[in-house]
Enzyme design. Structure first.
Site, short mmCIF file in Angstrom:
data_model
loop_
_atom_site.label_atom_id
_atom_site.label_comp_id
_atom_site.label_asym_id
_atom_site.label_seq_id
_atom_site.Cartn_x
_atom_site.Cartn_y
_atom_site.Cartn_z
CD GLN A 53 2.85 35.36 98.24
OE1 GLN A 53 3.37 35.65 97.02
NE2 GLN A 53 3.10 35.69 99.59
CB CYS A 99 1.50 32.47 107.58
SG CYS A 99 1.87 34.01 109.18
CG HIS A 112 -0.91 33.61 104.52
ND1 HIS A 112 -1.73 33.66 106.15
CD2 HIS A 112 0.05 33.60 104.69
CE1 HIS A 112 -0.64 34.62 106.54
NE2 HIS A 112 0.95 34.72 105.32
CG ASP A 169 -5.08 34.86 100.12
OD1 ASP A 169 -4.37 35.59 99.29
OD2 ASP A 169 -5.15 33.94 101.26
CE LYS A 225 1.72 39.49 101.56
NZ LYS A 225 3.22 38.27 102.43
N1 PMP Z 1 -2.13 35.38 102.49
C1 PMP Z 1 -0.87 35.11 101.24
C2 PMP Z 1 -0.82 33.32 100.10
C3 PMP Z 1 -0.04 35.45 102.19
O1 PMP Z 1 1.43 35.16 101.70
C4 PMP Z 1 0.07 36.66 103.29
C5 PMP Z 1 0.79 37.21 103.58
N2 PMP Z 1 2.07 36.72 103.45
C6 PMP Z 1 -1.39 36.73 103.86
C7 PMP Z 1 -2.64 35.57 103.48
C8 PMP Z 1 -1.56 37.38 104.49
O2 PMP Z 1 -1.25 39.26 104.23
P1 PMP Z 1 -1.30 40.76 104.87
O3 PMP Z 1 -0.44 39.77 105.92
O4 PMP Z 1 -0.68 41.72 104.25
O5 PMP Z 1 -2.76 40.94 105.08
#
Ligand code: PMP
Length: 401
Positions: A195, A356, A115, A192, A218
């Site tokens: 998910q 993203c 991401h 990370d 999430k």
């Molecule tokens: N890493 C992953 C794999 C994600 O799916 C996301 C959110 N889509 C993020 C990081 C960023 O998370 P947040 O916007 O809640 O900080």
């Protein structure tokens, strides 16, 4: 299923099929109630307050930290740092850890499906410290390439960032061998887990990583809150990330000394209600039969994969049997946003775009994809509705042609 769905007020709206859970999940009553009760009864700032409301607020806030430590099997509560989410956790590390560990000529590895929240903070840290960021490639089949990873480890990277489950594709990586290989060359390993937390039991000690980042929203919790877990010896050695109240031990105009963990990394008034809500979400998840929930979600994804494969003109991306949470596809020759709008007209919420993950999209040779992502409360009937709506779309463009 009926009683589970009833716990989610937002799902009671007629005509709504919510399949955008990788972006954010809906919230159960327990979470909404915990936050409301805080504002209705206990609202006060935390720590140092002499009065009873502050004591209650502090107890609830620190109780949420204890719950999260249990939720991820952290060895100590002070290793759980509240952040705004995964993004802030990654920025904290790319600021503080990078200052401590990165020097000119060093290397950092991030996976191809990372991401932007992992890529950009580390890319910028590399720019600041004269280090180089490398992508851990994917195989032609669409998995993370372990052999290529091992080859990259010969450069003795200082930091390795791994995304346990891709938000864009739903595919997962067997983290343990990757982590062990990275640790064997002395790298600091960051996961990370954005998910992962809603779908699988997390045990940071069994994983063997150094840091684990996740977001509350999430995992059925509120937005604006998440956490970074890290090993005590690293967190203690790292410089503070932000400065101000809460994070200090003493201050004069010439000098400041800093608070102990976890407060050293929590400058300013924290998101108290949100932290309490996240604690309630973790409690809620721990009360579910997580094996059955995971099996149910897996069945839904498998079913969606099978049904989409039966339609002509659909491309699936990295759609494996062991995918978790998400399924990415495109209708050949059609813009992904058009599919999103079409599905929305049928009351179906999915996400269409680059998710993203622009470097991943470049790798796949697409501008974006459509992604349906499931949670505990989704049903086979909802997947049927998606398939019916996509079939209608295919008919519609066929008639148009
Ligand atoms: N890493 C992953 C794999 C994600 O799916 C996301 C959110 N889509 C993020 C990081 C960023 O998370 P947040 O916007 O809640 O900080």
């Amino acid at each position: 299923m009926e009683s589970l769905r009833l716990q989610f007020p937002a799902l009671q709206q007629a005509g709504l099929i919510y399949l955008d859970n990788a972006a954010t999940t809906q919230k159960p009553h327990d979470v909404i109630e915990a936050m409301s009760q805080f504002y209705l009864r206990d609202n006060a700032n935390v720590h140092r307050g002499a009065h009873r409301l502050s004591a209650r607020a502090t107890r609830a806030f620190e109780g949420a930290r204890a719950t999260l430590a249990q939720f991820i099997n952290a060895p100590a509560q002070h290793e759980v740092i509240f952040t705004r989410g995964t993004t802030e956790a990654m920025n904290l590390l790319a600021s503080s850890l990078a200052t401590m560990q990165l020097h000119p000529g060093d290397h950092v590895l991030v996976d191809q499906w990372a991401h932007h929240a992992s890529i950009v903070p580390w890319q910028q840290a590399c720019h600041r410290h004269g280090a180089t960021l490398h992508a851990i490639p994917m195989t032609a089949a669409g998995r993370l390439d372990f052999d290529a990873f091992r080859a990259l480890l010969r450069q003795h990277p200082k930091v390795v960032v791994l995304t346990g489950i891709s938000n864009a594709l739903g595919c997962r990586v067997e983290l343990e061998p990757f982590i062990a290989a990275a640790k064997a060359v002395g790298a600091t390993v960051i996961i990370d887990g954005a998910q992962m937390v809603a779908h699988s039991h997390i045990d940071v000690q069994a994983l063997g990583c150094d840091f684990f980042a996740f977001s509350g929203h999430k995992m059925y919790g509120p937005t604006g809150i998440g956490a970074l877990w890290g090993k005590t010896e690293l967190l203690e050695a790292m410089p503070p990330y932000q400065f101000g109240g809460e994070m200090i031990a003493s201050v004069s105009f010439e000098h400041s000394s800093f608070n102990q963990l976890p407060f050293k990394f929590e400058a300013g008034t924290p998101a108290i209600a949100e932290a309490i809500g996240l604690g309630a979400a973790a409690q809620w998840l721990m009360r579910q039969d997580r094996h059955s929930v995971a099996a149910h979600e897996q069945q839904l994804l498998q079913y969606a994969q099978q049904q989409l494969r039966q339609l002509d003109g659909i491309t699936l991306y990295s759609a494996f049997a062991d995918n978790v949470g998400s399924l990415a596809f495109n209708v050949d020759g059609e813009h992904h946003q058009d599919i999103g709008v079409w599905l929305d007209q049928a009351g179906i919420a999915v996400r269409c775009g680059h998710h993203c993950c622009q470097p991943l999209m470049q790798h796949l040779g697409v501008k974006g994809t459509c992604r349906l992502s499931v949670a505990a409360y989704n049903t086979h009937a909802e997947i049927d509705a998606v398939i019916a709506a996509i079939s209608d779309y295919l008919e519609f463009i066929d008639d148009d042609a």
